[in-house]
Scaffold this active site. Structure first.
Site, PDB file in Angstrom:
ATOM      1  N   ASP A 153      67.765  55.480  23.223  1.00 51.57           N
ATOM      2  CA  ASP A 153      66.520  56.237  24.288  1.00 51.57           C
ATOM      3  C   ASP A 153      66.626  54.659  25.348  1.00 51.57           C
ATOM      4  O   ASP A 153      66.966  53.562  24.767  1.00 51.57           O
ATOM      5  CB  ASP A 153      64.637  55.761  23.369  1.00 51.57           C
ATOM      6  CG  ASP A 153      63.619  55.632  24.330  1.00 51.57           C
ATOM      7  OD1 ASP A 153      63.809  56.276  25.384  1.00 51.57           O
ATOM      8  OD2 ASP A 153      63.132  54.925  24.587  1.00 51.57           O
ATOM      9  N   HIS A 235      59.668  62.073  25.762  1.00 54.12           N
ATOM     10  CA  HIS A 235      59.102  62.544  28.084  1.00 54.12           C
ATOM     11  C   HIS A 235      59.751  63.145  28.493  1.00 54.12           C
ATOM     12  O   HIS A 235      60.121  62.336  29.299  1.00 54.12           O
ATOM     13  CB  HIS A 235      59.091  60.245  27.564  1.00 54.12           C
ATOM     14  CG  HIS A 235      60.542  60.087  27.550  1.00 54.12           C
ATOM     15  ND1 HIS A 235      62.252  60.390  28.272  1.00 54.12           N
ATOM     16  CD2 HIS A 235      61.126  58.355  27.700  1.00 54.12           C
ATOM     17  CE1 HIS A 235      62.905  59.885  27.763  1.00 54.12           C
ATOM     18  NE2 HIS A 235      62.453  58.940  27.557  1.00 54.12           N
ATOM     19  N   ASP A 308      55.720  55.827  25.279  1.00 52.99           N
ATOM     20  CA  ASP A 308      56.094  55.152  25.822  1.00 52.99           C
ATOM     21  C   ASP A 308      55.603  53.711  26.619  1.00 52.99           C
ATOM     22  O   ASP A 308      56.707  53.252  27.819  1.00 52.99           O
ATOM     23  CB  ASP A 308      57.082  56.303  27.147  1.00 52.99           C
ATOM     24  CG  ASP A 308      58.631  55.152  27.419  1.00 52.99           C
ATOM     25  OD1 ASP A 308      58.733  53.983  26.989  1.00 52.99           O
ATOM     26  OD2 ASP A 308      58.956  56.077  28.128  1.00 52.99           O
ATOM     27  N   GLY A 327      59.048  51.760  33.536  1.00 52.37           N
ATOM     28  CA  GLY A 327      58.266  51.346  32.427  1.00 52.37           C
ATOM     29  C   GLY A 327      56.412  51.048  32.895  1.00 52.37           C
ATOM     30  O   GLY A 327      56.074  50.665  34.711  1.00 52.37           O
TER      31      GLY A 327
END
Ligand SMILES: [Zn+2]
Length: 427
Positions: A153, A235, A308, A327
């Site tokens: 990831d 995601h 996430d 992020g």
């Protein structure tokens, strides 16, 4: 060992709308659920009239940054953020520094979690050493040390032959091991700043096209299908990505998908004048994608919701839009934001939250499912649908506040979190 009596609640499950009931917990186990129960001798009584008593949530996609980037988050602060948001279990991603690519690293993270976390912490392991995509990580050792999934990831595994070998090898070792793909073709995605479209044109920044994600997704599912491996797509951000998973599911591929609250709620146009709180990877796409993803969640193309959760320091997020890291945080805010935007307006019910944000992620990892049922260990939250949450820096427990919800007030509040014999949160 306490006896706890929750009076006048609405008990939630996957089966339908919450049902009016009292709940009794004795020594960490649910011993009675029903209307007008007698108060047991010596019980602590909690009046939860009109509040939802729900199984605790589970977040299958979390970055707690430890070891290596403790200024952003630690397992201690991250697990407290989870509790604050009504989440009673998480699975960590392996892009720590160093990466979780060996049995030693898996054991190190488990030791930190054992010492610092009040909720169960599970971890994934890398597919390739150091997440570089060149040689296989120590998959067998990590399996023995207890990883629940394999993923690189943050990056896709670019070499299809290596990924296929990993899938064949791991599935042969253990049927329960499965893969989770961050789907991205590096040559297509450019600087990974935002979606390619009208907004990237207006801001004058090279965009990352949705096809980078969609092509890799189709390829990874095809590879897994060729060797009979189980694959989970992380995601998902676009309509075509969602429809790709739907099509492969109809072909009998062993594929599941997840969607994050930010991809359901926000689009590239929300970036405004370079607000880095809206910068993540995969990027926010368009309003039409938001709508399609919500439909995919309702239809079950996505079996689960994950956050996430990706904390970054204010210093890092204060950089220009291209250089700021990707992020958004999510542990503190996810459940309330989903309630506010979807459950309250009647888009879907609380039962869907229980299914997709509690039961299905646990099932995917072969973990016991939390239920508010007699005989089950207590793993529940009390949620006030008439309350409000204001996401100030003080309210949130994450070390980082890189979220568009900062200082916003939303409907709904997590009032209590109970795990076994412990009350982890009581507002
Ligand atoms: Zn991630």
């Amino acid at each position: 060992m306490a006896i706890r009596y929750f009076q006048g609640g609405m008990v939630a499950s996957e089966a339908g709308d919450p049902v009016r009931a009292d709940v009794i917990i004795e020594a960490g186990e649910i011993t009675a659920v029903g209307e007008n129960l007698d108060v047991p001798e010596g019980a602590e009584v909690h009046d939860v009239t009109g509040k939802i008593i729900s199984p605790g949530m589970f977040d299958a996609h979390v970055h707690m940054r430890e070891p290596g980037q403790e200024a952003k988050e630690t397992i201690k602060s991250g697990s407290e953020a989870a509790i604050n948001g009504g989440i009673t279990g998480v699975c960590l991603m392996p892009n720590t520094a160093p990466a979780i690519d060996s049995s030693q690293m898996v054991k190190l993270v488990a030791e930190i979690a054992e010492r610092d976390s009040r909720i169960p912490i599970y971890t994934s392991g890398c597919i390739t050493k150091g997440r570089i995509g060149e040689e296989l990580a120590g998959i067998d050792g990590m399996r023995e040390a207890g990883v629940v999934m394999l993923t690189d990831d943050g990056d896709g595994v670019q070499d299809p032959a290596l990924l296929r070998t990993a899938m064949e090898y791991a599935t042969g070792l253990d049927e329960k091991l499965f893969f989770a793909s961050h789907c991205e073709i590096d040559e297509l995605s450019g600087p990974r700043a935002l979606n390619e479209g009208a907004v990237s044109d207006r801001l004058g920044i090279q965009g990352s096209p949705a096809c980078s994600e969609e092509i890799c997704m189709d390829r990874d599912i095809r590879l897994a299908h060729s060797v009979g491996a189980r694959l989970h797509i992380q995601h998902v951000s676009s309509r075509i990505g969602m429809e790709t998973i739907r099509w492969w599911q109809s072909m009998g591929a062993r594929v599941t998908g997840e969607v994050c609250p930010h991809h359901l709620l926000f689009a590239d146009e929300d970036i405004g004048e370079f607000d880095t709180h809206y910068k993540m990877n995969p990027p926010l796409r368009t309003r039409a994608d938001n709508e399609a993803l919500v439909q995919g969640l309702i239809d079950g193309v996505f079996s689960l919701i994950s956050t996430d959760h990706a904390p970054h320091t204010p210093f890092e997020k204060a950089q220009d839009f291209v250089n700021a890291p990707n992020g958004i945080t999510g542990l503190d805010t996810a459940l309330v934001s989903l309630f506010h935007h979807f459950v309250e307006p009647g888009r879907f019910g609380w039962d869907l939250l229980v299914k997709r944000f509690s039961a299905e992620p646990r099932r995917m990892m072969h973990l016991p499912v939390a239920e508010v049922t007699v005989g089950k260990p207590a793993d529940l939250i009390v949620f006030d649908p008439n309350g409000e949450s204001t996401f100030t820096a003080e309210f949130m427990q994450s070390k980082s506040q890189n979220t568009p919800f900062l200082d916003k007030t939303l409907k709904g509040r997590v009032d209590m979190v109970v795990l076994g014999d412990e009350v982890l949160l009581d507002r």
